[in-house]
Design a protein around this motif. Structure first.
Motif, PDB file in Angstrom:
ATOM      1  N   MET A 146       0.861  -1.240   0.036  1.00 28.55           N
ATOM      2  CA  MET A 146       0.081   0.119   0.068  1.00 28.55           C
ATOM      3  C   MET A 146       0.803   1.373   0.068  1.00 28.55           C
ATOM      4  N   ILE A 180       3.920   1.697  -1.073  1.00 31.93           N
ATOM      5  CA  ILE A 180       4.725   1.805  -2.378  1.00 31.93           C
ATOM      6  C   ILE A 180       3.640   2.354  -3.443  1.00 31.93           C
ATOM      7  N   GLU A 181       2.502   1.859  -3.368  1.00 27.88           N
ATOM      8  CA  GLU A 181       1.514   2.542  -4.561  1.00 27.88           C
ATOM      9  C   GLU A 181       1.289   3.870  -4.067  1.00 27.88           C
ATOM     10  N   LYS A 182       1.241   4.462  -2.800  1.00 25.85           N
ATOM     11  CA  LYS A 182       0.839   5.767  -2.418  1.00 25.85           C
ATOM     12  C   LYS A 182       2.123   6.522  -3.069  1.00 25.85           C
ATOM     13  N   LYS A 195       4.230   5.771  -5.787  1.00 30.43           N
ATOM     14  CA  LYS A 195       4.055   5.849  -7.271  1.00 30.43           C
ATOM     15  C   LYS A 195       2.963   6.925  -7.541  1.00 30.43           C
ATOM     16  N   GLN A 196       2.032   6.867  -6.882  1.00 28.57           N
ATOM     17  CA  GLN A 196       1.015   7.897  -7.210  1.00 28.57           C
ATOM     18  C   GLN A 196       1.357   9.223  -7.091  1.00 28.57           C
ATOM     19  N   LYS A 204       3.809  10.150  -9.901  1.00 28.52           N
ATOM     20  CA  LYS A 204       3.005  10.535 -11.029  1.00 28.52           C
ATOM     21  C   LYS A 204       2.357  11.945 -10.861  1.00 28.52           C
TER      22      LYS A 204
END
Length: 166
Positions: free
Chosen positions: A1, A3-5, A7-8, A11
């Motif tokens: 969770m 790592i996704e944050k 990456k977001q 971006k």
């Protein structure tokens, strides 16, 4: 969770990150060569070197002038302290001294982006930050041992605090 944050977030702020990379590419590689060493850079470095190595605000370069060889009455004590700290951490040299302005310029870019984004839009924040990075005077000031970049950073932050009512 987590790592996704991250990456977001990367971006979402990719334009700003590209501008930061451009700033680093325009400043760091040229610290030892551009601009040539100015007189003021030596004066600032001398006071900070004495502070870092001896713990005193001496300026023997001006021996006989207002007793500067014993204690400098130069009005930039805050800048001299920070420059002396960089000398203690990274050693003494023109690159280490100029790094203070590079770091202050980087924090100024972050501040301009963040505050402009809070007050207007992300697009406006990116444009405002880009205007700083493509300004030759901003880049030149970020590569000099002078207090202008730090003064600009703290002046901008003080202005924003007044505007926001802190």
């Amino acid at each position: 969770m987590g790592i996704e944050k991250v990456k977001q977030s990367i971006k979402e702020h990719s334009s700003f990150l590209i501008i930061c990379i451009l700033y680093v590419l325009l400043t760091i590689p040229f610290l030892g060569s551009s601009p040539l060493i100015w007189y003021d850079e030596g004066v600032s470095s001398e006071v900070s070197w004495h502070l870092a190595s001896e713990g005193s605000f001496k300026q023997p370069l001006w021996t006989g002038y207002l007793k500067y060889e014993e204690f400098s009455t130069h009005p930039n004590y805050g800048y001299f302290f920070i420059l002396a700290l960089f000398f203690k951490l990274f050693g003494f040299g023109i690159i280490q001294a100029r790094l203070v302005s590079v770091v202050a310029g980087f924090f100024l870019l972050i501040s301009v982006y963040y505050i402009t984004k809070q007050m207007t839009t992300k697009r406006t924040a990116v444009i405002a930050t880009l205007v700083f990075v493509v300004n030759p005077l901003f880049i030149l000031s970020a590569r000099m041992v002078r207090q202008e970049m730090m003064l600009t950073l703290f002046g901008f932050l003080a202005f924003i605090m007044i505007v926001l009512g802190y």
